[in-house]
Design an enzyme around this catalytic site. Structure first.
Site, short mmCIF file in Angstrom:
data_model
loop_
_atom_site.label_atom_id
_atom_site.label_comp_id
_atom_site.label_asym_id
_atom_site.label_seq_id
_atom_site.Cartn_x
_atom_site.Cartn_y
_atom_site.Cartn_z
N GLY A 46 0.57 -1.57 -0.06
CA GLY A 46 0.28 -0.12 -0.13
C GLY A 46 1.25 1.71 -0.37
CB ALA A 47 0.84 4.67 -2.46
NE ARG A 88 5.81 -3.62 -4.94
CZ ARG A 88 4.28 -3.78 -3.93
NH1 ARG A 88 3.30 -3.83 -3.32
NH2 ARG A 88 3.64 -3.99 -5.73
CG ASP A 236 0.35 2.74 -5.90
OD1 ASP A 236 -1.37 1.19 -6.49
OD2 ASP A 236 0.81 1.89 -5.25
CG ASN A 246 -5.43 1.54 -7.18
OD1 ASN A 246 -4.60 1.68 -6.37
ND2 ASN A 246 -6.75 1.49 -7.10
CE LYS A 247 -2.39 -4.01 -6.12
NZ LYS A 247 -0.62 -4.52 -6.21
O1 MRU Z 1 0.68 -4.33 -4.49
P1 MRU Z 1 0.41 -3.12 -3.06
O2 MRU Z 1 -0.92 -4.26 -2.32
O3 MRU Z 1 0.99 -2.95 -2.87
O4 MRU Z 1 -0.35 -2.37 -4.23
C1 MRU Z 1 -1.65 -0.90 -3.47
C2 MRU Z 1 -2.55 -0.60 -4.29
O5 MRU Z 1 -2.97 -0.17 -5.54
C3 MRU Z 1 -3.30 0.34 -3.63
O6 MRU Z 1 -4.53 0.92 -3.84
C4 MRU Z 1 -2.33 1.75 -3.20
O7 MRU Z 1 -1.42 1.78 -2.83
C5 MRU Z 1 -3.63 3.15 -2.97
S1 MRU Z 1 -3.19 2.59 -1.01
C6 MRU Z 1 -3.47 3.38 0.07
#
Ligand code: MRU
Length: 347
Positions: A46-47, A88, A236, A246-247
């Site tokens: 999560g960012a 990352r 992100d 984003n994801k």
């Molecule tokens: O691969 P991840 O689980 O780190 O991806 C997270 C996301 O894509 C979230 O939607 C993003 O970081 C926003 S979280 C507040």
């Protein structure tokens, strides 16, 4: 329960998100290399949570340096920061936090090493504290967008586990629920790593927010039935024109939302906005290993030795986004103009 990431007795403690919801296990990082490992393997993800963890990683590198030689000390820390940078590629909060820690370090270069250590730990603690407040502001700003009785679709995990506070998009959902708006949520499971079913469903249940879980490929059908009035996701990295990484799967939801005339919102702190990149085409997209697609929780779901695609993120073009909820308010199109204005105000 401890916060997702915390500084405790000169080490960093984080809940191992790979084991949730089955087990609540905490990892103690006593050196920055362990933090790098946790970020790479998604023990912490999560960012904003990655940003806070990276800041604590720098604090550990500084604290654990045994040299009294100032030059050697700065070299050692610079090396650690470089390693943290490589953990990352997509979430800009990682680089934002490392740049902020680097700037703070440079501003302290005239002080004795012992004094620098103290102040660097304070800076990392401040980043965590500020994230908590930013989350609260975003939640309030975002909750205003939803009328009573709205059903809102979301993807991935954007809650307590993804930040230092109540979350980004999840924080908005939680606030609307607390305000008595009688919202309900449809959470996408978020293949391949199931952040939606493992983490968001866990958080929604704990918060007592009414919700249903769906697999990602059900989203179109559910929207077509008129069951969704709004979509909200985290981010992100947001570029100067509003394009948003984003994801993986977020872009799909935005296209669907446009088709069904449903507003699609992004919620992210201003530290997720990368004003140095003009468009989303320039965002580095993390490619993860094939096994995440060819198996599920260690069980093979595909034949051996096949080729796969496994991008961890996608980029939603700005024209599909109805608004970007930040701690400074909701930014509306045209994003090029309005994000520029926002950054002028911040500086
Ligand atoms: O691969 P991840 O689980 O780190 O991806 C997270 C996301 O894509 C979230 O939607 C993003 O970081 C926003 S979280 C507040």
């Amino acid at each position: 329960m401890l916060p997702t990431v915390a500084w405790e007795n000169n080490s960093v403690v984080m809940i191992d998100q790979r084991l949730l919801p089955g087990k609540e296990v905490y990892i103690r990082c006593r050196n920055y290399k362990k933090v790098v490992y946790c970020i790479k393997t998604l023990a912490v993800r999560g960012a904003p949570a990655i940003g806070v963890s990276a800041a604590y990683g720098v604090a550990l590198a500084v604290l654990k340096s045994g040299t009294g030689d100032k030059m050697k000390f700065f070299q050692e820390v610079a090396f650690a920061i470089e390693e943290l940078r490589q953990s990352r590629p997509t979430a800009v909060n990682l680089f934002w936090a490392l740049d902020r820690m680097t700037a703070r370090l440079n501003s302290l270069s005239n002080l004795p090493v012992l004094e620098i250590k103290k102040k660097i730990i304070e800076e990392a603690l401040l980043i965590e504290k500020q994230d908590i407040l930013i989350n609260q502001k975003m939640a309030k700003n975002g909750a205003k967008l939803f009328k009573k009785g709205t059903t809102i679709m979301t993807i991935c995990n954007t809650g307590v586990l993804a930040t230092a506070g109540v979350g980004t998009a999840f924080g908005v959902l939680n606030e609307a629920h607390k305000q008595g708006k009688k919202i309900s949520v449809v959470a996408c499971e978020t293949r391949p790593l199931l952040q939606g079913s493992r983490l968001t469903a866990w958080e929604l249940k704990r918060a007592g927010i009414p919700f249903r879980l769906i697999t990602d490929n059900m989203s179109c059908h559910i929207m077509s039935k008129g069951l969704i009035q709004s979509v909200i996701a985290g981010a992100d990295r947001i570029t100067a024109n509003g394009d948003t990484a984003n994801k993986i799967g977020t872009y799909m939801l935005a296209v669907l939302a446009k088709h069904f005339k449903i507003p699609f919102y992004i919620c992210a702190p201003t530290s997720t906005i990368d004003i140095t990149l003009k468009t989303g085409k320039l965002i580095p997209i993390e490619e993860r290993k094939a096994e995440e697609v060819t198996s599920l929780k260690g069980v093979k779901t595909a034949p051996d030795a096949i080729k796969v695609y496994n991008p961890a993120f996608d980029v939603t073009p700005n024209e599909l986004i109805a608004g970007i909820i930040t701690e400074k308010g909701v930014v509306r199109p045209p994003y090029i103009k309005n994000l520029k204005k926002l950054f002028k105000e911040i500086r």
